[in-house]
Design an enzyme around this catalytic site. Structure first.
Site, mmCIF file in Angstrom:
data_model
loop_
_atom_site.group_PDB
_atom_site.id
_atom_site.type_symbol
_atom_site.label_atom_id
_atom_site.label_comp_id
_atom_site.label_asym_id
_atom_site.label_seq_id
_atom_site.Cartn_x
_atom_site.Cartn_y
_atom_site.Cartn_z
ATOM 1 N N LYS A 79 -32.002 35.578 22.359
ATOM 2 C CA LYS A 79 -32.931 35.675 23.503
ATOM 3 C C LYS A 79 -32.680 36.970 24.262
ATOM 4 O O LYS A 79 -33.613 37.706 24.592
ATOM 5 C CB LYS A 79 -32.722 34.489 24.433
ATOM 6 N N ASN A 80 -31.381 37.263 24.507
ATOM 7 C CA ASN A 80 -31.049 38.394 25.385
ATOM 8 C C ASN A 80 -31.144 39.740 24.696
ATOM 9 O O ASN A 80 -30.891 40.774 25.313
ATOM 10 C CB ASN A 80 -29.661 38.184 26.005
ATOM 11 N N ILE A 111 -30.176 44.754 41.424
ATOM 12 C CA ILE A 111 -30.600 45.758 40.440
ATOM 13 C C ILE A 111 -30.281 47.156 40.959
ATOM 14 O O ILE A 111 -30.881 48.144 40.539
ATOM 15 C CB ILE A 111 -32.097 45.633 40.086
ATOM 16 N N ASP A 112 -29.294 47.235 41.851
ATOM 17 C CA ASP A 112 -28.946 48.539 42.438
ATOM 18 C C ASP A 112 -28.512 49.553 41.379
ATOM 19 O O ASP A 112 -28.845 50.742 41.465
ATOM 20 C CB ASP A 112 -27.849 48.368 43.493
ATOM 21 N N ARG A 132 -36.768 37.046 35.588
ATOM 22 C CA ARG A 132 -36.195 38.230 36.217
ATOM 23 C C ARG A 132 -35.883 39.308 35.187
ATOM 24 O O ARG A 132 -35.881 40.492 35.488
ATOM 25 C CB ARG A 132 -34.977 37.891 37.054
ATOM 26 N N ARG A 173 -28.465 38.575 42.085
ATOM 27 C CA ARG A 173 -28.708 39.322 40.836
ATOM 28 C C ARG A 173 -29.304 40.670 41.248
ATOM 29 O O ARG A 173 -30.483 40.862 41.267
ATOM 30 C CB ARG A 173 -29.676 38.552 39.929
ATOM 31 N N VAL A 186 -18.172 37.029 36.354
ATOM 32 C CA VAL A 186 -19.422 37.768 36.182
ATOM 33 C C VAL A 186 -20.476 37.374 37.208
ATOM 34 O O VAL A 186 -21.058 38.229 37.876
ATOM 35 C CB VAL A 186 -19.966 37.573 34.743
HETATM 36 C C1 EPZ Z 1 -27.664 39.515 31.105
HETATM 37 O O1 EPZ Z 1 -27.998 39.370 32.475
HETATM 38 C C2 EPZ Z 1 -28.085 38.211 30.435
HETATM 39 N N1 EPZ Z 1 -29.522 38.013 30.605
HETATM 40 C C3 EPZ Z 1 -27.328 37.031 31.046
HETATM 41 O O2 EPZ Z 1 -27.695 35.859 30.314
HETATM 42 C C4 EPZ Z 1 -25.830 37.280 30.875
HETATM 43 O O3 EPZ Z 1 -25.135 36.232 31.495
HETATM 44 C C5 EPZ Z 1 -25.456 38.624 31.512
HETATM 45 O O4 EPZ Z 1 -26.256 39.678 30.921
HETATM 46 C C6 EPZ Z 1 -23.989 38.953 31.311
HETATM 47 O O5 EPZ Z 1 -23.697 38.974 29.948
HETATM 48 C C7 EPZ Z 1 -30.381 38.707 29.809
HETATM 49 O O6 EPZ Z 1 -29.987 39.533 29.006
HETATM 50 C C8 EPZ Z 1 -31.842 38.413 29.999
HETATM 51 P P1 EPZ Z 1 -25.598 42.045 34.279
HETATM 52 P P2 EPZ Z 1 -27.969 40.680 33.441
HETATM 53 O O7 EPZ Z 1 -26.538 43.130 34.703
HETATM 54 O O8 EPZ Z 1 -28.460 41.873 32.691
HETATM 55 C C9 EPZ Z 1 -24.306 42.302 38.855
HETATM 56 C C10 EPZ Z 1 -28.455 33.663 29.994
HETATM 57 O O9 EPZ Z 1 -28.043 32.536 30.322
HETATM 58 N N2 EPZ Z 1 -25.217 43.462 38.915
HETATM 59 O O10 EPZ Z 1 -24.507 42.368 33.320
HETATM 60 O O11 EPZ Z 1 -28.608 40.319 34.722
HETATM 61 C C11 EPZ Z 1 -25.093 41.009 38.747
HETATM 62 O O12 EPZ Z 1 -25.453 40.565 40.034
HETATM 63 C C12 EPZ Z 1 -28.405 34.799 30.982
HETATM 64 O O13 EPZ Z 1 -28.929 33.953 28.861
HETATM 65 C C13 EPZ Z 1 -25.284 44.200 40.093
HETATM 66 O O14 EPZ Z 1 -24.610 43.897 41.071
HETATM 67 O O15 EPZ Z 1 -26.391 40.812 33.664
HETATM 68 C C14 EPZ Z 1 -24.117 40.080 38.078
HETATM 69 O O16 EPZ Z 1 -23.234 39.526 39.041
HETATM 70 C C15 EPZ Z 1 -27.772 34.391 32.298
HETATM 71 N N3 EPZ Z 1 -26.151 45.264 40.156
HETATM 72 C C16 EPZ Z 1 -23.327 40.993 37.157
HETATM 73 O O17 EPZ Z 1 -23.542 42.335 37.649
HETATM 74 C C17 EPZ Z 1 -26.943 45.627 39.092
HETATM 75 O O18 EPZ Z 1 -27.699 46.618 39.214
HETATM 76 C C18 EPZ Z 1 -23.745 40.891 35.703
HETATM 77 O O19 EPZ Z 1 -25.039 41.371 35.616
HETATM 78 C C19 EPZ Z 1 -26.845 44.870 37.913
HETATM 79 C C20 EPZ Z 1 -25.973 43.797 37.838
#
Ligand code: EPZ
Length: 424
Positions: free
Chosen positions: A22-23, A123-124, A92, A121, A326
């Site tokens: 999916k991801n 996106i900064d 999202r 979550r 995470v």
């Molecule tokens: C992806 O989310 C996956 N989703 C998540 O899977 C997965 O848990 C995650 O990566 C970690 O492996 C998809 O790919 C659609 P991150 P993503 O950016 O990209 C913080 C599932 O169940 N962050 O690595 O959102 C954020 O808040 C889902 O399939 C910032 O602060 O993950 C989080 O705490 C759930 N600023 C952490 O980093 C940013 O600009 C991880 O986020 C970006 C992220």
């Protein structure tokens, strides 16, 4: 309202094939925006999140057609550049259209993705990286807009190895003028999968899958055909189902190398795990052993398998500690596990699980995709009947979850459910 209805006590056995990840698929179909013409993505899971992403791309003008496990994307010369709130609210992950739209059209406006059940979550990192590539970022009441006459290659350093930020920046950089370096890039297998499609489209990416990715900008990309990598999280979910029920299950369609640490933890918990070419076999122990788990960016233990492991460890002889690094909101499942009889408490970002508790079936609610799947797994070992409501969360990432568990011998069905009077 429907629900998963589970009667526990059966050891799973047989063979299950996992779908494409999916991801990865969600980002691969967004990458198609980068080239006019027909891109085909194969091994795409037929799940709700993918259908919503299809709605997002159709909204932008892309012709989307599913043929079996393949999705055909007909990308026009003129694309829409705005993703509306009602679609971003549903998914999202649709913010990953930012990078490709900016690269292709010089403009993108995306509704601000809200938080979710996993906590904030942000996106900064996506936005600051795009700004470093030359985008002008402005904010509206509920949207963010990025505009640029031409993206310029830059050296980017991610403060945290964000998966989504790495993907958005990768897709923005492929036709930027000059070279882009992304340091502290996410190393998840889905990143390498995305780079595989982008390079097949003519991009110049090297180092994907490592923390240092280099993108040599090219003039334009062409459509391509690509097969989605197997879903390591879906595979890990079925591996835990086999382990926690003392079963014997073969899982096909996944590379065991993508599950190195979780499989090590299953072995430490007493499961037998055999690895083959694109498959693995998991035999569960009569009683798991307690193990500690710490979630980290890949190749660390994946946060997306944390809820499932809480269920396994609830049956272990001894006490385990699960540390979530995470997502700050990924313990929403705890109250529902406690209702089933799991003996655990939260201390900060640690869950302390006292094992070997007999779970008793009751009605619980899925709070997110992985928590919902984990509650169904808990039902597999609980006595009596477990009802998991809000199954739509699970549908976002698992096609026919009940049917595939039932094919392994589980007593799981998906049916209409009317709560008894006065029960939430
Ligand atoms: C992806 O989310 C996956 N989703 C998540 O899977 C997965 O848990 C995650 O990566 C970690 O492996 C998809 O790919 C659609 P991150 P993503 O950016 O990209 C913080 C599932 O169940 N962050 O690595 O959102 C954020 O808040 C889902 O399939 C910032 O602060 O993950 C989080 O705490 C759930 N600023 C952490 O980093 C940013 O600009 C991880 O986020 C970006 C992220």
């Amino acid at each position: 309202m429907d629900a998963f209805v589970v009667h526990g006590g059966r050891a799973l056995s047989g063979t299950v094939r996992v779908s494409g990840a999916k991801n990865s698929a969600l980002k691969l179909v967004a990458a198609a925006l980068l080239a006019e013409g027909r891109t085909i993505v194969r091994n795409v899971p037929d799940i709700v999140d993918i259908r919503v992403m299809g709605d997002v791309l159709a909204h932008l003008g892309v012709g989307w057609q599913r043929r079996g496990d393949a999705v055909t994307l007909d990308v026009p010369a003129d694309l829409g550049t705005e993703t509306p709130a009602h679609l971003v609210k549903q998914l999202r992950a649709s913010i990953v259209v930012l990078g490709p739209l900016l690269a292709r059209c010089g403009r993108a406006r995306v509704a601000m993705p809200g938080g979710c059940n996993l906590g904030s979550r942000n996106i900064d990192m996506h936005l600051s990286g795009l700004a470093s590539l030359g985008a002008r970022i402005t904010y509206g009441p509920d949207y963010v807009e990025a505009v640029t006459p031409q993206l310029e290659g830059a050296d980017l350093e991610l403060p945290y190895a964000s998966v989504g930020a790495t993907e958005n920046l990768l897709m923005a950089a492929v036709t930027a003028r000059g070279t882009t370096r992304i340091s502290n890039a996410a190393r998840e297998p889905e990143i390498a999968d995305l780079a595989g499609l982008l390079n097949a489209m003519g991009a110049g990416i090297s180092g994907a899958g490592t923390s240092e990715v280099v993108v040599r900008g090219v003039e334009a990309l062409q459509p391509a055909v690509h097969e989605v990598v197997g879903d390591r999280i879906e595979a890990g979910t079925f591996a835990v189902a086999a382990a926690v029920t003392g079963g014997d299950v073969k899982i096909e369609g996944v590379s065991p190398a993508h599950l190195r640490i979780p499989l090590g933890k299953l072995r430490a918990a007493g499961a037998e795990v055999d690895e083959g070419e694109g498959c693995l076999v998991v035999r569960g122990p009569a009683r798991p052993r307690a193990v500690d788990v710490v979630t980290l960016p890949y190749p660390g233990f994946p946060t997306d398998l944390q809820p499932q492991f809480l269920v396994l460890l609830s049956q272990a002889a001894g006490t385990s500690m699960v540390t979530e690094n995470v997502f700050d909101g990924r313990f929403s499942i705890v109250e529902h596990l406690q209702r089933l009889g799991v003996d655990l408490r939260i201390e900060g970002h640690h869950a302390i699980v006292r094992g070997a508790r007999q779970l008793e079936g009751t009605t619980v609610q899925a709070t997110d995709l992985r928590a919902g799947a984990a509650l169904v797994l808990a039902g597999l070992v609980a006595s009596g009947e477990t009802v998991v409501t809000a199954p739509e969360h699970v549908d976002r990432g698992y096609a026919d979850f009940a049917g595939r568990l039932a094919a392994l011998g589980a007593d799981v069905s998906r049916r209409a459910y009317a709560p008894a009077a006065g029960v939430a």
